[in-house]
Design an enzyme around this catalytic site. Structure first.
Site, short mmCIF file in Angstrom:
data_model
loop_
_atom_site.label_atom_id
_atom_site.label_comp_id
_atom_site.label_asym_id
_atom_site.label_seq_id
_atom_site.Cartn_x
_atom_site.Cartn_y
_atom_site.Cartn_z
N LEU A 1 -8.97 -3.88 -4.90
CA LEU A 1 -7.67 -4.27 -4.34
C LEU A 1 -6.58 -3.23 -4.63
O LEU A 1 -6.53 -2.66 -5.72
CB LEU A 1 -7.23 -5.62 -4.91
N HIS B 1 -3.74 -4.82 0.13
CA HIS B 1 -4.35 -6.15 0.01
C HIS B 1 -3.35 -7.16 -0.57
O HIS B 1 -3.29 -8.31 -0.13
CB HIS B 1 -5.56 -6.10 -0.94
N VAL C 1 0.60 -0.83 4.51
CA VAL C 1 1.30 -0.41 3.29
C VAL C 1 0.89 1.03 2.98
O VAL C 1 -0.30 1.36 3.01
CB VAL C 1 0.96 -1.35 2.11
#
Ligand code: AMP
Length: 289
Positions: free
Chosen positions: A33, A37, A176
């Site tokens: 992650l 995420h 992101v």
């Protein structure tokens, strides 16, 4: 947070959440992650009381030549981070739990899956859609959150939900990025220092196209792509698999770009394959240098 590895336990935990009147939000991942995420978990948490995260490196979507065995696995860290982002249930099944016997039925997409990633990774999207359909049936969420980072995947999952009448709401979350523009990815950890510098060419090329489209009002796709290709050619460590401007429904190349079309790129940097994209007309989230 409950850590669950079996189907019976998952169904019982979801039933208990339903009993409490909670909305169920679902974020499927392959783990390792990162902040991308976590943004999906936060979006799910803002809309649902019960957030389910799945971590499953799905062998069905990897070709024998690909990086299944060395895909990063950081389960203990992932669980701690997921818990701190409000996850209620972490579903982490083994391959045997997900695929207990010989499988007869798969979810195989139509032609839109044959181009771009599908052309380079034959069978990849059948593997993705099959596991996503299984996970949807196991979790039966009200909301499922995916990232725009994997644009073709998100487009095909939208088609899966629509064409098979899956009763849930889909939320596609923005990409992101690192401060220098690189889209976050579990595979970024494979990049050497030199690769990491070279990898900036992907978001740089997209930003160049964005800039020519918004500031200079260029709309001929060939001219826009030529601008971006100059950036991609600057570093010999970058090998472009594809770079195109496509419509948002079928991901077909366009001759004249419009706001709402996507710039898409895939390239190999060292031994690592990286993807990026951007919707023309949206602000580019990292300042233009
Ligand atoms: P993965 O673990 O790579 O299968 O990704 C799980 C989900 O996270 C997918 O819906 C991805 O599109 C999404 N995702 C991956 N990277 C990013 C990112 N940089 N920003 C937002 N979402 C992302």
């Amino acid at each position: 947070m409950q850590l669950i590895r079996d189907v019976g336990g998952l169904r019982a935990a979801i039933a208990a959440a339903r009993q409490r009147g909670e909305r169920v939000g679902f974020v499927p991942t392959m783990g390792a992650l990162h902040a991308g995420h976590l943004s999906l978990l936060d979006r799910a948490r803002s809309q649902c009381e019960c957030v389910v995260l799945s971590i499953f490196v799905n062998p069905l979507q990897f070709a024998p030549t690909e990086d299944l065995a060395k895909y990063p696995r950081t389960e203990a860290e992932d669980l701690a981070t997921a818990e701190s982002h409000g996850t209620a249930i972490a579903f982490v099944p083994s391959v045997d739990v997900m695929y207990p016997g010989a499988r007869v039925v798969s979810v195989v997409p139509e032609t839109i899956a044959d181009r771009w990633e599908g052309a380079i990774r034959p069978g990849h999207f059948a593997g993705v859609l099959t596991v996503v359909a299984k996970l949807f049936n196991l979790v039966q969420p009200d909301l499922a959150v995916f990232g725009q980072k994997d644009l073709q995947q998100a487009t095909l999952i939208r088609a899966l939900v629509r064409d098979l009448d899956v009763p849930l709401t889909l939320d596609i979350a923005p990409i992101v990025r690192e401060p220098d523009g690189l889209a976050m990815s579990s595979r970024n950890r494979y990049l050497s220092e030199a690769d990491r510098r070279a990898a900036r060419a992907l978001s740089g090329a997209i930003r160049d196209v964005h800039q020519a489209f918004t500031l200079e009002r260029v709309d001929r796709a060939s001219a826009l792509l030529a601008t971006g290709l100059r950036r991609l050619a600057e570093d010999a460590g970058v090998t472009v698999d594809y770079f195109s401007i496509v419509d948002r429904e079928r991901l077909e190349p366009v001759d004249v770009a419009r706001a709402s079309d996507f710039v898409i790129v895939a390239a190999r940097v060292g031994a690592t394959r990286l993807l990026d994209n951007h919707r023309l007309g949206d602000p580019f989230p990292v300042p233009i240098s």
